[in-house]
Scaffold this motif. Structure first.
Motif, PDB file in Angstrom:
ATOM      1  N   THR A 187      -2.368 -10.870  -9.099  1.00 38.04           N
ATOM      2  CA  THR A 187      -2.159  -9.644  -8.341  1.00 38.04           C
ATOM      3  C   THR A 187      -3.105  -8.585  -8.884  1.00 38.04           C
ATOM      4  OG1 THR A 187       0.148 -10.184  -7.959  1.00 38.04           O
ATOM      5  CG2 THR A 187      -0.477  -7.894  -7.691  1.00 38.04           C
ATOM      6  N   VAL A 188      -3.863  -7.962  -7.988  1.00 41.14           N
ATOM      7  CA  VAL A 188      -4.809  -6.917  -8.376  1.00 41.14           C
ATOM      8  C   VAL A 188      -4.359  -5.616  -7.729  1.00 41.14           C
ATOM      9  CG1 VAL A 188      -7.219  -6.168  -8.321  1.00 41.14           C
ATOM     10  CG2 VAL A 188      -6.693  -8.607  -8.494  1.00 41.14           C
ATOM     11  N   THR A 189      -4.227  -4.578  -8.541  1.00 41.86           N
ATOM     12  CA  THR A 189      -3.870  -3.257  -8.033  1.00 41.86           C
ATOM     13  C   THR A 189      -5.124  -2.395  -8.032  1.00 41.86           C
ATOM     14  OG1 THR A 189      -1.637  -3.503  -8.887  1.00 41.86           O
ATOM     15  CG2 THR A 189      -2.349  -1.269  -8.363  1.00 41.86           C
ATOM     16  N   ILE A 190      -5.479  -1.891  -6.862  1.00 44.11           N
ATOM     17  CA  ILE A 190      -6.732  -1.154  -6.678  1.00 44.11           C
ATOM     18  C   ILE A 190      -6.423   0.295  -6.332  1.00 44.11           C
ATOM     19  CG2 ILE A 190      -8.918  -1.074  -5.426  1.00 44.11           C
ATOM     20  CD1 ILE A 190      -8.214  -4.025  -4.506  1.00 44.11           C
ATOM     21  N   PRO A 191      -6.875   1.245  -7.155  1.00 50.11           N
ATOM     22  CA  PRO A 191      -6.715   2.658  -6.787  1.00 50.11           C
ATOM     23  C   PRO A 191      -7.523   2.958  -5.523  1.00 50.11           C
ATOM     24  CG  PRO A 191      -7.274   2.427  -9.119  1.00 50.11           C
ATOM     25  CD  PRO A 191      -7.471   1.075  -8.476  1.00 50.11           C
TER      26      PRO A 191
ATOM     27  N   TYR B 281       0.870  -1.173   0.000  1.00 55.57           N
ATOM     28  CA  TYR B 281       0.000   0.000   0.000  1.00 55.57           C
ATOM     29  C   TYR B 281       0.905   1.221   0.000  1.00 55.57           C
ATOM     30  CZ  TYR B 281      -3.191   3.622   1.555  1.00 55.57           C
ATOM     31  OH  TYR B 281      -3.915   4.782   1.650  1.00 55.57           O
ATOM     32  N   ASN B 282       0.684   2.130  -0.955  1.00 48.74           N
ATOM     33  CA  ASN B 282       1.551   3.303  -1.049  1.00 48.74           C
ATOM     34  C   ASN B 282       0.810   4.626  -0.856  1.00 48.74           C
ATOM     35  OD1 ASN B 282       0.181   3.822  -3.415  1.00 48.74           O
ATOM     36  ND2 ASN B 282       1.860   3.252  -4.766  1.00 48.74           N
ATOM     37  N   GLY B 283      -0.408   4.554  -0.320  1.00 48.88           N
ATOM     38  CA  GLY B 283      -1.189   5.766  -0.118  1.00 48.88           C
ATOM     39  C   GLY B 283      -2.145   6.046  -1.266  1.00 48.88           C
ATOM     40  N   GLU B 284      -1.827   5.530  -2.440  1.00 50.35           N
ATOM     41  CA  GLU B 284      -2.684   5.730  -3.615  1.00 50.35           C
ATOM     42  C   GLU B 284      -3.254   4.434  -4.157  1.00 50.35           C
ATOM     43  OE1 GLU B 284      -0.754   8.134  -6.560  1.00 50.35           O
ATOM     44  OE2 GLU B 284      -0.143   9.627  -5.087  1.00 50.35           O
ATOM     45  N   THR B 285      -2.526   3.329  -3.973  1.00 47.09           N
ATOM     46  CA  THR B 285      -3.010   2.036  -4.481  1.00 47.09           C
ATOM     47  C   THR B 285      -2.763   0.921  -3.471  1.00 47.09           C
ATOM     48  OG1 THR B 285      -0.916   1.569  -5.595  1.00 47.09           O
ATOM     49  CG2 THR B 285      -2.630   2.607  -6.927  1.00 47.09           C
ATOM     50  N   LEU B 286      -3.674  -0.060  -3.522  1.00 50.43           N
ATOM     51  CA  LEU B 286      -3.530  -1.276  -2.731  1.00 50.43           C
ATOM     52  C   LEU B 286      -3.164  -2.378  -3.720  1.00 50.43           C
ATOM     53  CD1 LEU B 286      -6.175   0.384  -1.556  1.00 50.43           C
ATOM     54  CD2 LEU B 286      -6.413  -1.656  -0.194  1.00 50.43           C
ATOM     55  N   THR B 287      -2.218  -3.212  -3.370  1.00 50.19           N
ATOM     56  CA  THR B 287      -1.893  -4.364  -4.192  1.00 50.19           C
ATOM     57  C   THR B 287      -2.285  -5.599  -3.397  1.00 50.19           C
ATOM     58  OG1 THR B 287      -0.066  -3.159  -5.193  1.00 50.19           O
ATOM     59  CG2 THR B 287      -0.089  -5.537  -5.510  1.00 50.19           C
TER      60      THR B 287
ATOM     61  N   ALA C 213     -13.216  -1.463   2.940  1.00 51.90           N
ATOM     62  CA  ALA C 213     -12.120  -2.418   3.110  1.00 51.90           C
ATOM     63  C   ALA C 213     -12.084  -2.852   4.571  1.00 51.90           C
ATOM     64  CB  ALA C 213     -10.791  -1.787   2.707  1.00 51.90           C
ATOM     65  N   ARG C 214     -11.745  -4.119   4.784  1.00 47.22           N
ATOM     66  CA  ARG C 214     -11.659  -4.632   6.154  1.00 47.22           C
ATOM     67  C   ARG C 214     -10.738  -5.831   6.173  1.00 47.22           C
ATOM     68  NH1 ARG C 214     -14.486  -9.298   5.815  1.00 47.22           N
ATOM     69  NH2 ARG C 214     -16.399  -9.386   4.628  1.00 47.22           N
TER      70      ARG C 214
END
Length: 156
Positions: free
Chosen positions: A138-142, A121-127, A149-150
Motif C-alpha cells: 500500500t502506497v500513500t501519496i500526498p 482518497y481523503n482530499g489530501e492523500t491517495l492510497t 494521475a489518470r
C-alpha cells in the motif's frame, strides 16, 4: 490554468450542462506549427460522436463571437477515453476501487510512477494498492506530490 483554458471552461460549461455532459479537461497546446484547443467531455455512459459534434458546433459559435484566441487553432472535442485524467476532487472519489496510474514530482516510497488500485482518497492523500513482483503493498501519496494521475487499463 491559462486564461484561454478558463474562458473556454466558462463558455463550455452552460453548453455541457444543457446536454447533461461533464467537462473533463481543456488543453490549449502547440504541436509543431499548429495550435490545438482540445475539450474533453464525458458522462457516466460515455459520449458519442454526435454529442462531440454538437458541443463542437455550439462552442465554435461562442468562440467565433468573442474571438479570444489571436492565433489560428484547431478545435477538437472528444471523450477522454479509457485512460481519463484525474484532476478534480470528484474524479479521484469516482476512481476509488479502479486501476489508476500516478506520476509524482518526487519519489514516494522510492517510486515516481505508481500503478495500482485506488483504495481511498481523503482530499489530501491517495492510497493505492500496488503489486511489486508478487508482493502487495500500500502506497500513500500526498496530493501535492501528484504531477499527473489518470485511470489506467489493467491487463491482469
Amino acid at each position: 490554468m491559462s486564461k484561454i483554458n478558463e474562458l473556454v471552461e466558462q463558455l463550455a460549461t452552460p453548453i455541457l450542462n444543457d446536454m447533461n455532459l461533464e467537462l473533463v479537461d481543456v488543453e490549449f497546446v502547440k504541436e509543431g506549427s499548429n495550435w490545438f484547443l482540445r475539450v474533453f467531455i464525458d458522462k457516466e455512459e460515455g459520449v458519442d460522436i454526435e454529442e462531440c459534434g454538437i458541443v463542437s458546433n455550439r462552442l465554435s459559435e461562442k468562440l467565433d463571437e468573442l474571438d479570444p484566441i489571436p492565433q489560428n487553432y484547431f478545435l477538437e472535442v472528444s471523450s477522454p477515453g479509457a485512460e481519463r485524467p484525474l484532476k478534480k476532487e470528484k474524479d479521484f472519489h469516482r476512481a476509488i476501487g479502479k486501476h489508476i496510474y500516478v506520476k509524482t514530482y518526487e519519489p514516494v516510497d522510492g517510486l515516481k510512477e505508481i500503478e495500482g488500485t485506488l483504495t481511498s482518497y481523503n482530499g489530501e492523500t491517495l492510497t493505492v494498492a500496488v503489486m511489486i513482483k508478487t508482493r502487495k503493498k500500500t502506497v500513500t501519496i500526498p496530493k501535492e506530490k501528484v504531477a499527473k494521475a489518470r485511470l489506467a487499463v489493467s491487463f491482469s
